[in-house]
Design a protein around this motif. Structure first.
Motif, PDB file in Angstrom:
ATOM      1  N   ARG A  24      -5.519 -10.426  -7.328  1.00  0.00           N
ATOM      2  CA  ARG A  24      -5.273 -10.738  -5.926  1.00  0.00           C
ATOM      3  C   ARG A  24      -5.101  -9.427  -5.178  1.00  0.00           C
ATOM      4  O   ARG A  24      -4.736  -8.406  -5.763  1.00  0.00           O
ATOM      5  N   VAL A  25      -5.391  -9.484  -3.888  1.00  0.00           N
ATOM      6  CA  VAL A  25      -5.196  -8.338  -3.003  1.00  0.00           C
ATOM      7  C   VAL A  25      -4.153  -8.748  -1.976  1.00  0.00           C
ATOM      8  O   VAL A  25      -4.298  -9.787  -1.321  1.00  0.00           O
ATOM      9  N   ILE A  26      -3.105  -7.946  -1.862  1.00  0.00           N
ATOM     10  CA  ILE A  26      -2.061  -8.253  -0.874  1.00  0.00           C
ATOM     11  C   ILE A  26      -1.902  -7.085   0.089  1.00  0.00           C
ATOM     12  O   ILE A  26      -2.226  -5.933  -0.230  1.00  0.00           O
ATOM     13  N   LEU A  27      -1.399  -7.427   1.268  1.00  0.00           N
ATOM     14  CA  LEU A  27      -1.036  -6.421   2.254  1.00  0.00           C
ATOM     15  C   LEU A  27       0.436  -6.088   2.039  1.00  0.00           C
ATOM     16  O   LEU A  27       1.288  -6.985   2.074  1.00  0.00           O
ATOM     17  N   VAL A  28       0.723  -4.830   1.787  1.00  0.00           N
ATOM     18  CA  VAL A  28       2.108  -4.412   1.559  1.00  0.00           C
ATOM     19  C   VAL A  28       2.866  -4.446   2.891  1.00  0.00           C
ATOM     20  O   VAL A  28       2.335  -4.043   3.928  1.00  0.00           O
ATOM     21  N   ASP A  29       4.082  -4.949   2.860  1.00  0.00           N
ATOM     22  CA  ASP A  29       4.900  -5.062   4.063  1.00  0.00           C
ATOM     23  C   ASP A  29       5.575  -3.718   4.325  1.00  0.00           C
ATOM     24  O   ASP A  29       6.697  -3.483   3.871  1.00  0.00           O
ATOM     25  N   ASP A  30       4.877  -2.821   5.001  1.00  0.00           N
ATOM     26  CA  ASP A  30       5.402  -1.483   5.302  1.00  0.00           C
ATOM     27  C   ASP A  30       4.975  -1.124   6.724  1.00  0.00           C
ATOM     28  O   ASP A  30       3.799  -0.857   6.980  1.00  0.00           O
ATOM     29  N   PHE A  32       5.283   1.412   8.501  1.00  0.00           N
ATOM     30  CA  PHE A  32       4.787   2.763   8.747  1.00  0.00           C
ATOM     31  C   PHE A  32       3.448   3.023   8.051  1.00  0.00           C
ATOM     32  O   PHE A  32       2.793   4.018   8.303  1.00  0.00           O
ATOM     33  N   TYR A  33       3.082   2.126   7.163  1.00  0.00           N
ATOM     34  CA  TYR A  33       1.803   2.263   6.465  1.00  0.00           C
ATOM     35  C   TYR A  33       1.023   0.959   6.582  1.00  0.00           C
ATOM     36  O   TYR A  33       0.728   0.305   5.583  1.00  0.00           O
ATOM     37  N   GLY A  34       0.707   0.599   7.834  1.00  0.00           N
ATOM     38  CA  GLY A  34      -0.126  -0.576   8.064  1.00  0.00           C
ATOM     39  C   GLY A  34      -1.451  -0.413   7.342  1.00  0.00           C
ATOM     40  O   GLY A  34      -2.083   0.639   7.423  1.00  0.00           O
ATOM     41  N   GLY A  35      -1.866  -1.429   6.627  1.00  0.00           N
ATOM     42  CA  GLY A  35      -3.112  -1.360   5.868  1.00  0.00           C
ATOM     43  C   GLY A  35      -2.916  -0.987   4.412  1.00  0.00           C
ATOM     44  O   GLY A  35      -3.865  -1.039   3.626  1.00  0.00           O
ATOM     45  N   PHE A  36      -1.700  -0.617   4.033  1.00  0.00           N
ATOM     46  CA  PHE A  36      -1.394  -0.320   2.625  1.00  0.00           C
ATOM     47  C   PHE A  36      -1.577  -1.620   1.833  1.00  0.00           C
ATOM     48  O   PHE A  36      -0.916  -2.614   2.097  1.00  0.00           O
ATOM     49  N   CYS A  37      -2.490  -1.601   0.876  1.00  0.00           N
ATOM     50  CA  CYS A  37      -2.810  -2.802   0.084  1.00  0.00           C
ATOM     51  C   CYS A  37      -2.539  -2.562  -1.393  1.00  0.00           C
ATOM     52  O   CYS A  37      -2.529  -1.413  -1.856  1.00  0.00           O
TER      53      CYS A  37
END
Ligand SMILES: [Zn+2]
Length: 138
Positions: A24-30, A32-37
């Motif tokens: 699975r690919v998730i978007l990390v909840d950060d 300051f780093y939008g797009g961190f997957c």
């Protein structure tokens, strides 16, 4: 076989961008780093060489699809790919868009911050769509 104590086997609520039987690919909840997957294997194995060669190729194909989608959407100065797993030995890849003015550049994001920065948002729906497009193409 999944491991109950593992935070990647028993995922908390997460922003899912893609999933299939292997990963699975998730978007990390950060903020300051939008797009961190993260590309996370669906089963609990620690190393790439625990996978069949076809599975390894499938994992990297997903990593590259995420990288390509991030490059198109965010035009970062650099993409960081990392597979560490020292703290959570469940195979996963970090795909991190980096900018020369982000808080840690040119260091890894896990280093001490060099500067403070505003939050950097990402359009999760656009990212989901772009990843899907790359994974659907041969
Ligand atoms: Zn696990």
């Amino acid at each position: 076989m999944n491991t109950p104590a593992c935070p990647l086997c028993c995922a908390p609520p997460e922003t899912l961008l893609w999933r299939d039987d292997l990963l699975r690919v998730i978007l990390v909840d950060d903020a300051f780093y939008g797009g961190f997957c993260r590309v996370i294997l669906q089963r609990h194995v620690p190393e790439m060489t625990d996978l069949l060669p076809t599975e390894r190729a499938q994992v990297m194909r997903a990593v590259y699809a995420v990288e390509q989608a991030l490059r198109e959407l965010l035009r970062p100065d650099k993409i960081n790919l990392a597979s560490l797993g020292n703290q959570v030995p469940h195979l996963h890849w970090h795909v991190i868009p980096r900018f020369k003015d982000d808080a840690h550049f040119p260091d890894p994001i896990w280093a001490a911050a060099r500067r403070s920065t505003p939050a950097r948002a990402v359009d999760a729906e656009a990212l989901r769509s772009a990843i899907g497009k790359h994974l659907a193409s041969p």
